[in-house]
Motif scaffolding. Sequence first.
Motif, PDB file in Angstrom:
ATOM      1  N   VAL A  64     -46.958  -4.645 -63.205  1.00 11.47           N
ATOM      2  CA  VAL A  64     -47.658  -6.121 -62.989  1.00 11.47           C
ATOM      3  C   VAL A  64     -47.204  -6.637 -61.463  1.00 11.47           C
ATOM      4  O   VAL A  64     -46.190  -6.400 -61.062  1.00 11.47           O
ATOM      5  N   THR A  65     -47.770  -7.737 -61.171  1.00 12.18           N
ATOM      6  CA  THR A  65     -47.483  -8.342 -59.801  1.00 12.18           C
ATOM      7  C   THR A  65     -47.222  -9.945 -60.422  1.00 12.18           C
ATOM      8  O   THR A  65     -47.923 -10.451 -61.137  1.00 12.18           O
ATOM      9  N   HIS A  66     -46.196 -10.270 -59.895  1.00 12.58           N
ATOM     10  CA  HIS A  66     -45.795 -11.873 -60.183  1.00 12.58           C
ATOM     11  C   HIS A  66     -47.026 -12.657 -59.660  1.00 12.58           C
ATOM     12  O   HIS A  66     -47.792 -12.659 -58.682  1.00 12.58           O
ATOM     13  N   PHE A  67     -47.336 -13.932 -60.310  1.00 17.24           N
ATOM     14  CA  PHE A  67     -48.076 -14.939 -59.810  1.00 17.24           C
ATOM     15  C   PHE A  67     -47.537 -16.155 -59.831  1.00 17.24           C
ATOM     16  O   PHE A  67     -46.796 -16.501 -60.739  1.00 17.24           O
ATOM     17  N   ILE A  68     -47.746 -16.951 -58.751  1.00 14.38           N
ATOM     18  CA  ILE A  68     -47.219 -18.370 -58.706  1.00 14.38           C
ATOM     19  C   ILE A  68     -48.356 -19.241 -58.227  1.00 14.38           C
ATOM     20  O   ILE A  68     -49.204 -18.938 -57.264  1.00 14.38           O
ATOM     21  N   GLY A  69     -48.716 -20.256 -58.908  1.00 15.59           N
ATOM     22  CA  GLY A  69     -49.741 -21.205 -58.630  1.00 15.59           C
ATOM     23  C   GLY A  69     -49.030 -22.483 -58.136  1.00 15.59           C
ATOM     24  O   GLY A  69     -48.321 -23.314 -59.264  1.00 15.59           O
ATOM     25  N   LEU A  70     -49.062 -23.070 -57.023  1.00 14.41           N
ATOM     26  CA  LEU A  70     -48.495 -24.304 -56.567  1.00 14.41           C
ATOM     27  C   LEU A  70     -49.619 -25.387 -56.742  1.00 14.41           C
ATOM     28  O   LEU A  70     -50.695 -25.254 -56.565  1.00 14.41           O
ATOM     29  N   PRO A  71     -49.202 -26.575 -56.988  1.00 15.94           N
ATOM     30  CA  PRO A  71     -50.136 -27.694 -56.574  1.00 15.94           C
ATOM     31  C   PRO A  71     -50.678 -27.725 -55.345  1.00 15.94           C
ATOM     32  O   PRO A  71     -50.317 -27.301 -54.501  1.00 15.94           O
ATOM     33  N   GLY A  72     -51.884 -28.422 -55.413  1.00 14.97           N
ATOM     34  CA  GLY A  72     -52.772 -28.268 -54.392  1.00 14.97           C
ATOM     35  C   GLY A  72     -52.387 -29.377 -53.181  1.00 14.97           C
ATOM     36  O   GLY A  72     -52.468 -29.455 -51.923  1.00 14.97           O
ATOM     37  N   ASN A  73     -51.794 -30.691 -53.588  1.00 14.02           N
ATOM     38  CA  ASN A  73     -51.055 -31.802 -52.613  1.00 14.02           C
ATOM     39  C   ASN A  73     -50.083 -31.321 -51.901  1.00 14.02           C
ATOM     40  O   ASN A  73     -49.212 -30.416 -52.218  1.00 14.02           O
ATOM     41  N   PRO A  74     -50.164 -31.349 -50.427  1.00 14.69           N
ATOM     42  CA  PRO A  74     -49.563 -30.572 -49.474  1.00 14.69           C
ATOM     43  C   PRO A  74     -47.832 -30.982 -49.628  1.00 14.69           C
ATOM     44  O   PRO A  74     -47.187 -29.750 -49.551  1.00 14.69           O
ATOM     45  N   VAL A  75     -47.709 -32.056 -49.920  1.00 15.81           N
ATOM     46  CA  VAL A  75     -45.944 -32.276 -49.980  1.00 15.81           C
ATOM     47  C   VAL A  75     -45.386 -31.533 -51.250  1.00 15.81           C
ATOM     48  O   VAL A  75     -44.385 -31.031 -51.326  1.00 15.81           O
ATOM     49  N   SER A  76     -46.223 -31.962 -52.415  1.00 12.73           N
ATOM     50  CA  SER A  76     -45.997 -31.267 -53.632  1.00 12.73           C
ATOM     51  C   SER A  76     -45.919 -29.658 -53.330  1.00 12.73           C
ATOM     52  O   SER A  76     -45.047 -28.978 -53.968  1.00 12.73           O
TER      53      SER A  76
END
Length: 429
Positions: free
Chosen positions: A317-329
């Motif tokens: 498997v490959t790890h997945f990370i989803g970050l928030p869209g607001n740039p500072v966040s």
Amino acid sequence: MTVTPHTPLMPLADALHNLLTQIEPLDGSESVATFDADGRVLAEDLVSALQVPAFDNSSMDGYAVRCADLCEPGKVLAVTQRIAAGQTGHALQAGQAARIFTGAPVPLGSDAIVMQEQTENLTEVSAFGTGTPDSPVPHVRFLTTPEPGQWIRRSGEDIHRGDIALQRGQKLGPAELGLAASLGLAHVSVMRRPKVALFSTGDELVMPGDVAPQDMSPGAIYNSNRFFLRSLLHRFGCEVSDLGIVPDRREATVAALKTAADHHDLILTSGGVSVGEEDHIKPAVQSLGQLQLWQIAMKPGKPFAYGQVHRQTEAGVTHFIGLPGNPVSSYMTFLLLVRPMLLKLQGVVKSDPPCLRVAAHFDWPQADKRREFLRVKRNERGGLDLFGNQGSGVLTSVVWADGVVDKPAGQTISQGQMVDFWPFSEWLA
């Protein structure tokens, strides 16, 4: 995990613990030239095969002497030899001194070095002879009484043969590379780089250069996240495959994830991890693996996604990370969560940057229920100034700041109060 408005916020420390428990260091290492190993992580201990220094040597330009010959200031000794770095002298006899230079081996019989500034040359000659009229023996008056061992660097005082000079899991920087070179190592074994697939989601995103500012459509924005995330990934030793911007359609998101999962260790996205109708990351990842959506009690930040995508062409498997869209966040969640994950993938043993206690030169009367990271800058008085707009979309606050104040949930800050300060320079090292 279904996210509802009533889902409790997860403390940041718990989120980091949950994330790191699912991460194991990558398999595999490679040998690279020491010249090219800056920023890499050692895959094995470096054990010294020699003493450093290899021999007793002078740490000063001056004279090698016997302390027994200089029991009081003003003594005069004959200078019978000259020893430069890379040369070897002969044993020093009673009543003799040796002209010596920094790094040169200390001759047998000598037990101290007197720096040249503490001497007076009585014979202005450059040759060292046997006392004939054509080649007089130079003499030097010593204006001080030396202590045994002064200005002598002893063999092995830095590293003993058999010592572990650098440990497995240590990140290599300029000083570490110099140390490895001092052990005679032209190559070092390092952990392989994490392979990361990076893409953004959002029909509103436009790449700089594709559309001029005056021609931007209503609602369109330039994709700043892609630039700083790619830079951060490189900063932390990753090989990056930039897959661009994925349209806000489920089938396009699934196709991008399938492509990214093969031959990568991590997929990193920004945007599309909330619960709106146009956020397709959640169902796309779930169709190919599993996903956890966390609402983290941090500001800026909060929405964060971790999951795993099954590879199509190979096992695993490959790890997945989803970050928030607001740039500072996105920027802050990367530093607080993705950074330690990447370091653990590379086997880094120590990854926590130091936190400083510094006086706040501002008031912050709001007691938010989330842990806040306030962008600040150190001032000439040694305290911290606050950037005026702490919004999660204000990327200029990160450019202006040199770190953040870590404000616990439910607390306020008063002028002069000592607060926890995290310098960006330590996070990015």
